[in-house]
Scaffold this motif. Structure first.
Motif, mmCIF file in Angstrom:
data_model
loop_
_atom_site.group_PDB
_atom_site.id
_atom_site.type_symbol
_atom_site.label_atom_id
_atom_site.label_comp_id
_atom_site.label_asym_id
_atom_site.label_seq_id
_atom_site.Cartn_x
_atom_site.Cartn_y
_atom_site.Cartn_z
ATOM 1 N N ASN A 209 0.819 -1.218 0.000
ATOM 2 C CA ASN A 209 0.000 0.000 0.000
ATOM 3 C C ASN A 209 0.853 1.269 0.000
ATOM 4 O OD1 ASN A 209 -2.682 1.072 0.053
ATOM 5 N ND2 ASN A 209 -2.321 1.733 2.160
ATOM 6 N N TYR A 210 2.067 1.172 0.479
ATOM 7 C CA TYR A 210 2.984 2.322 0.503
ATOM 8 C C TYR A 210 3.210 2.854 -0.912
ATOM 9 C CZ TYR A 210 7.325 4.964 1.259
ATOM 10 O OH TYR A 210 8.294 5.938 1.297
ATOM 11 N N TYR A 211 3.325 1.943 -1.880
ATOM 12 C CA TYR A 211 3.559 2.356 -3.259
ATOM 13 C C TYR A 211 2.292 2.920 -3.906
ATOM 14 C CZ TYR A 211 7.971 -0.155 -2.845
ATOM 15 O OH TYR A 211 9.208 -0.580 -2.447
ATOM 16 N N THR A 212 1.123 2.534 -3.355
ATOM 17 C CA THR A 212 -0.128 3.110 -3.859
ATOM 18 C C THR A 212 -0.265 4.553 -3.402
ATOM 19 O OG1 THR A 212 -1.197 0.936 -3.793
ATOM 20 C CG2 THR A 212 -2.636 2.853 -3.910
ATOM 21 N N VAL A 213 0.123 4.791 -2.149
ATOM 22 C CA VAL A 213 0.051 6.155 -1.602
ATOM 23 C C VAL A 213 1.174 7.030 -2.169
ATOM 24 C CG1 VAL A 213 0.115 7.517 0.532
ATOM 25 C CG2 VAL A 213 -1.030 5.285 0.509
ATOM 26 N N PHE A 214 2.347 6.429 -2.336
ATOM 27 C CA PHE A 214 3.499 7.178 -2.861
ATOM 28 C C PHE A 214 4.004 6.502 -4.141
ATOM 29 C CE2 PHE A 214 3.576 7.525 1.809
ATOM 30 C CZ PHE A 214 3.436 8.911 1.948
ATOM 31 N N PRO A 215 3.291 6.692 -5.241
ATOM 32 C CA PRO A 215 3.678 6.012 -6.493
ATOM 33 C C PRO A 215 5.080 6.374 -6.970
ATOM 34 C CG PRO A 215 2.042 7.729 -6.891
ATOM 35 C CD PRO A 215 2.117 7.551 -5.420
ATOM 36 N N ASP A 216 5.588 7.557 -6.587
ATOM 37 C CA ASP A 216 6.938 7.945 -7.006
ATOM 38 C C ASP A 216 8.009 7.084 -6.332
ATOM 39 O OD1 ASP A 216 5.897 9.363 -4.691
ATOM 40 O OD2 ASP A 216 7.878 10.305 -4.573
ATOM 41 N N LYS A 217 7.632 6.388 -5.235
ATOM 42 C CA LYS A 217 8.585 5.507 -4.539
ATOM 43 C C LYS A 217 8.589 4.092 -5.112
ATOM 44 C CE LYS A 217 9.408 8.711 -1.363
ATOM 45 N NZ LYS A 217 10.730 9.385 -1.251
ATOM 46 N N ASP A 218 7.613 3.811 -5.979
ATOM 47 C CA ASP A 218 7.470 2.470 -6.525
ATOM 48 C C ASP A 218 8.586 2.199 -7.532
ATOM 49 O OD1 ASP A 218 6.698 0.072 -7.545
ATOM 50 O OD2 ASP A 218 4.642 0.669 -8.032
ATOM 51 N N PRO A 219 9.407 1.176 -7.298
ATOM 52 C CA PRO A 219 10.505 0.869 -8.222
ATOM 53 C C PRO A 219 10.027 0.618 -9.647
ATOM 54 C CG PRO A 219 10.763 -0.346 -6.172
ATOM 55 C CD PRO A 219 9.409 0.284 -6.124
ATOM 56 N N SER A 220 8.803 0.065 -9.775
ATOM 57 C CA SER A 220 8.296 -0.223 -11.120
ATOM 58 C C SER A 220 7.955 1.038 -11.895
ATOM 59 C CB SER A 220 7.057 -1.122 -11.035
ATOM 60 O OG SER A 220 6.000 -0.451 -10.359
ATOM 61 N N ASN A 221 7.825 2.166 -11.177
ATOM 62 C CA ASN A 221 7.518 3.431 -11.842
ATOM 63 C C ASN A 221 8.762 4.272 -12.103
ATOM 64 O OD1 ASN A 221 4.781 2.837 -11.781
ATOM 65 N ND2 ASN A 221 4.440 3.899 -9.832
ATOM 66 N N GLN A 222 9.901 3.800 -11.652
ATOM 67 C CA GLN A 222 11.146 4.552 -11.834
ATOM 68 C C GLN A 222 11.629 4.419 -13.277
ATOM 69 O OE1 GLN A 222 12.409 6.451 -9.438
ATOM 70 N NE2 GLN A 222 10.833 5.786 -7.991
ATOM 71 N N LYS A 223 11.934 5.550 -13.896
ATOM 72 C CA LYS A 223 12.464 5.536 -15.262
ATOM 73 C C LYS A 223 13.942 5.168 -15.214
ATOM 74 C CE LYS A 223 9.231 8.994 -16.991
ATOM 75 N NZ LYS A 223 9.086 10.330 -17.632
ATOM 76 N N PRO A 224 14.390 4.353 -16.134
ATOM 77 C CA PRO A 224 15.805 3.939 -16.142
ATOM 78 C C PRO A 224 16.720 5.052 -16.639
ATOM 79 C CG PRO A 224 14.682 3.019 -18.036
ATOM 80 C CD PRO A 224 13.625 3.713 -17.218
ATOM 81 N N GLN A 225 16.567 6.247 -16.024
ATOM 82 C CA GLN A 225 17.312 7.431 -16.447
ATOM 83 C C GLN A 225 18.813 7.273 -16.193
ATOM 84 O OE1 GLN A 225 15.862 10.046 -17.961
ATOM 85 N NE2 GLN A 225 17.877 10.938 -18.339
ATOM 86 N N LEU A 226 19.147 6.763 -15.021
ATOM 87 C CA LEU A 226 20.554 6.626 -14.649
ATOM 88 C C LEU A 226 21.266 5.653 -15.570
ATOM 89 C CD1 LEU A 226 20.274 6.541 -10.759
ATOM 90 C CD2 LEU A 226 20.976 8.450 -12.222
#
Length: 359
Positions: A321-338
Motif C-alpha cells: 500500500n505504501y507504493y499506492t500512496v506514494f507512487p513515485d517511490k514504486d521501483p516499477s515506476n522509476q524511469k531507467p534514467q541513470l
C-alpha cells in the motif's frame, strides 16, 4: 388497496372469533355451566393429543425438508470447527431428549388427567427431593457444557501456532479491509487519526514506520492457505461488527479500540468445497453477525482458500500500500534514467578514445 383489504380481513377474523365466543357462552347457559365445562375439557383433552401428534410430525417434516440446507448437513471446513460441531451435537442431543420427554408428558398428562367425576385432584405443593433433582441435574449438565465450550473458546482465541499466516481484518461500515505483513513478517504501526480514504490510507498506516512499507492492503477478499493455521487480528474502524465465519463454525467481535483475535486451520480449498458440495458458485463468506447500521445486510466478504503455491503467486502479484500512496517511490515506476545516462557517458568516452587514437 391491498393494505385496506388486509385490515378488513383482520377485522373480520376478530369479529368471527368474538361471535364464536359469544355463541359458546350461550350454549353454556343452555346446557349448564358444569356440563359445558366438562364438554370443553373433553374436547381440549383430545386436542392436546392431536397437537402432540401434529407437532411431532411437524418437527420430523421440517427436519426432513430443511436439514439439507443447514450447515450441519456437511462437515466444518476448519479443524477447530469440528470441535464446535461436536459441542453443538452434544447440546442438541441433551436438550432434544429433554424436549421430547417433557413435551410428550405435558400433552399426554393434559389428556389423561382431564377433569373427571371419578377422581379428585390431589394438592401436592412441595417435595424437597424433586426440587433438588430438577435443579441439580440441569445445573450439572449446563456447567459441563459451559466448561467444555470455554475450553475450546480459549483455544480458538489463544496464541496461534508459530507457523500461522498472519492477517489483519478491519471492519467498517459496510465492508472488510485485510492487511498482510510483507517480507519482514511484521505489521507496521497505525493510528486512527491518520485514516484517509481519499489518499488510499484506509487503515491509518503511519508512514514514519518503515515496517509499513511492505504491508499489503486489500479489500473484501481474504486469501489463506489450506491446512495452514491463519491468525486473524480483528479491528473495527467505527462501530461494533462481528466476523462471522459460518462454514468454519467460528465468529469473533470486531470492537472499536479493542483488538480481538481468532485463529483456525482451513481443511479444504475453495475449489475442493465447490466439488464437495456440488455448488460451482460456492464461496467461503465473511458475514457481519452484529447489526451495524442500514447497510448491515450488504457487509459481506469472501475468503479464498488456496494452496501454498497459489498463495505465494497471489501475494507476489500484490503491491504494498505504501507504493499506492506514494507512487513515485514504486521501483516499477522509476524511469531507467541513470542507466541511460551511464550508457551515453560510456559511449562518449569510447568515442573520444577512438578519436585520440586516430590522431
Amino acid at each position: 388497496m391491498s393494505m385496506f383489504f388486509t385490515i378488513a380481513v383482520i377485522v373480520l377474523v376478530f369479529l368471527i372469533i368474538f361471535q364464536i365466543a359469544k355463541a359458546s357462552e350461550y350454549v353454556s347457559v343452555i346446557k349448564g355451566e358444569e356440563k359445558a365445562r366438562a364438554d370443553q375439557n373433553k374436547v381440549n383433552g383430545f386436542l392436546m393429543i392431536a397437537f402432540l401428534i401434529a407437532g411431532l410430525f411437524g418437527v420430523y417434516f421440517c427436519n426432513k425438508v430443511l436439514y439439507p440446507d443447514t450447515l450441519l448437513s456437511h462437515e466444518a471446513a476448519s479443524v477447530q470447527g469440528e470441535k464446535v460441531d461436536s459441542m453443538l451435537w452434544i447440546t442438541i442431543v441433551i436438550t432434544g431428549v429433554v424436549f421430547f420427554i417433557t413435551q410428550i408428558l405435558l400433552f399426554y398428562f393434559s389428556y389423561k388427567y382431564q377433569e373427571s367425576k371419578k377422581r379428585k385432584a390431589y394438592y401436592y405443593p412441595h417435595n424437597n427431593k424433586l426440587e433438588v433433582i430438577w435443579t441439580a441435574v440441569p445445573a450439572i449438565a449446563l456447567t459441563a457444557l459451559i466448561v467444555f465450550g470455554l475450553k475450546n473458546w480459549f483455544a480458538f482465541t489463544g496464541p496461534a501456532p508459530k507457523e500461522a499466516l498472519q492477517v489483519e481484518i478491519t471492519g467498517k461500515q459496510f465492508g472488510w479491509i485485510f492487511r498482510y505483513p510483507g517480507m519482514d513478517q511484521t505489521f507496521g504501526k497505525k493510528y486512527y487519526k491518520l485514516i484517509d480514504d481519499a489518499n488510499s490510507n484506509s487503515l491509518g498506516q503511519d508512514w514514519k514506520d518503515s515496517k509499513n512499507f511492505d504491508d499489503v492492503v486489500v479489500s473484501q477478499t481474504m486469501y489463506c492457505v489450506v491446512n495452514r493455521p491463519v491468525n486473524l487480528r480483528i479491528f473495527s474502524r467505527d462501530v461494533i461488527h462481528d466476523v462471522g465465519l459460518s462454514e468454519f463454525r467460528l465468529k469473533q467481535d470486531a470492537v472499536p479500540g479493542t483488538p480481538t483475535s481468532l485463529w483456525f486451520t482451513p481443511k479444504f480449498t475453495t475449489k475442493e468445497m465447490k466439488e464437495k458440495l456440488g455448488k460451482p458458485d460456492f464461496q467461503y463468506e465473511i458475514s457481519c453477525d452484529q447489526m451495524c447500521g442500514n447497510g448491515h445486510y450488504s457487509m459481506k466478504g469472501v475468503i479464498e482458500v488456496v494452496t501454498q503455491e497459489e498463495y505465494d503467486v497471489w501475494l507476489a502479484q500484490q503491491k504494498p500500500n505504501y507504493y499506492t500512496v506514494f507512487p513515485d517511490k514504486d521501483p516499477s515506476n522509476q524511469k531507467p534514467q541513470l542507466a541511460t545516462d551511464s550508457t551515453k557517458t560510456t559511449a562518449s568516452v569510447k568515442t573520444t578514445d577512438v578519436v585520440k587514437t586516430k590522431m
